[in-house]
Write a protein that holds these residues in place. Structure first.
Motif, mmCIF file in Angstrom:
data_model
loop_
_atom_site.group_PDB
_atom_site.id
_atom_site.type_symbol
_atom_site.label_atom_id
_atom_site.label_comp_id
_atom_site.label_asym_id
_atom_site.label_seq_id
_atom_site.Cartn_x
_atom_site.Cartn_y
_atom_site.Cartn_z
ATOM 1 N N TRP A 197 -7.326 26.309 -27.835
ATOM 2 C CA TRP A 197 -6.756 27.618 -28.128
ATOM 3 C C TRP A 197 -6.077 28.210 -26.903
ATOM 4 N N ASN A 198 -6.058 27.475 -25.808
ATOM 5 C CA ASN A 198 -5.348 27.886 -24.600
ATOM 6 C C ASN A 198 -4.155 26.955 -24.420
ATOM 7 N N TYR A 199 -2.969 27.446 -24.754
ATOM 8 C CA TYR A 199 -1.802 26.577 -24.683
ATOM 9 C C TYR A 199 -0.517 27.380 -24.572
ATOM 10 N N LEU A 200 0.522 26.702 -24.101
ATOM 11 C CA LEU A 200 1.892 27.179 -24.127
ATOM 12 C C LEU A 200 2.735 26.078 -24.750
ATOM 13 N N SER A 201 3.707 26.453 -25.582
ATOM 14 C CA SER A 201 4.571 25.432 -26.174
ATOM 15 C C SER A 201 6.014 25.905 -26.170
ATOM 16 N N ALA A 202 6.908 24.933 -26.130
ATOM 17 C CA ALA A 202 8.341 25.219 -26.152
ATOM 18 C C ALA A 202 9.030 24.097 -26.901
ATOM 19 N N GLY A 203 10.062 24.466 -27.678
ATOM 20 C CA GLY A 203 10.750 23.424 -28.411
ATOM 21 C C GLY A 203 12.018 23.896 -29.097
ATOM 22 N N TYR A 204 12.624 22.966 -29.790
ATOM 23 C CA TYR A 204 13.856 23.175 -30.541
ATOM 24 C C TYR A 204 13.512 23.749 -31.908
ATOM 25 N N ALA A 205 14.324 24.682 -32.407
ATOM 26 C CA ALA A 205 14.112 25.275 -33.729
ATOM 27 C C ALA A 205 15.419 25.280 -34.513
ATOM 28 N N LYS A 206 15.331 24.990 -35.799
ATOM 29 C CA LYS A 206 16.498 25.032 -36.689
ATOM 30 C C LYS A 206 16.101 25.786 -37.950
ATOM 31 N N ALA A 207 16.887 26.801 -38.293
ATOM 32 C CA ALA A 207 16.605 27.618 -39.476
ATOM 33 C C ALA A 207 17.553 27.258 -40.607
ATOM 34 N N ASN A 208 17.107 27.538 -41.816
ATOM 35 C CA ASN A 208 17.920 27.394 -43.019
ATOM 36 C C ASN A 208 17.816 28.727 -43.758
#
Length: 197
Positions: free
Chosen positions: A30-41
């Protein structure tokens, strides 16, 4: 909505079935950082669909054994054929987790949300509340599956949407993740890396 509730129940039962076989799997982080690519529709009324893309950031920090703080942000844009679309959303929530077993956590969280949407120089900003509930299940030592029902009341619209995600452990510190959030008019697919600490 019935499909989402059925999905929550199936994941809960499925995770319980893995409890014996995944007895050596690590705890859920429950201790985390995340980063990434996102694509919406995005579908606007009866018009065409727009598919902007951008990035997504998430983070969570366990304040005590059961209480955590979670934040998220995404920003997607599209500039194509005379359409200039830019939309973003930030959320900050206080959550409570409950360890059902060594491999399965249930959670509930609620907090503040803010969305900004700009379409061809027309900008709309909405603030409000959001909440979610679901399960995180480590089905093997390296694979975690999550499912949640999320509620958002920002501005004039109340939305209930589903959230499905998976994490694959690369090292004890890093995971690869993929997630899919969906409702009738908008869906968001994201993929990236999680840093566990």
């Amino acid at each position: 909505m019935k499909l989402l509730v059925t999905g929550l129940a199936l994941v809960g039962f499925g995770c319980a079935a893995f409890t014996v076989t995944a007895a050596t799997s690590p705890d859920i982080s429950w201790n985390y950082l995340s980063a990434g690519y996102a694509k919406a529709n995005i579908k606007i009324s009866d018009g065409p669909r727009f598919k902007p893309d951008g990035y997504q950031l998430n983070g969570s920090y366990l304040l005590s054994n059961n209480i955590y703080l979670r934040g998220s942000y995404f920003d997607v844009t599209l500039s194509d054929t005379g359409v200039d679309l830019d939309t973003s959303e930030v959320t900050l929530s206080l959550g409570m987790r409950d360890a059902i077993s060594h491999q399965v956590d249930s959670f509930f969280e609620a907090g503040y949300g803010r969305s900004v949407a700009k379409l061809n120089n027309v900008k709309e900003t909405d603030n409000g509340v959001q909440a979610s509930a679901g399960f995180r299940c480590r089905v093997t030592a390296d694979l975690e599956l999550d499912i949640a029902a999320r509620y958002s009341d920002l501005g004039d619209d109340e939305i209930i949407y589903g959230d499905l995600s998976a994490r694959y452990r690369i090292t004890p510190m890093f995971d690869f993740y993929a997630s899919y959030q969906f409702e009738s008019d908008v869906s968001i697919f994201a993929t990236g890396v999680v840093f566990n600490f």
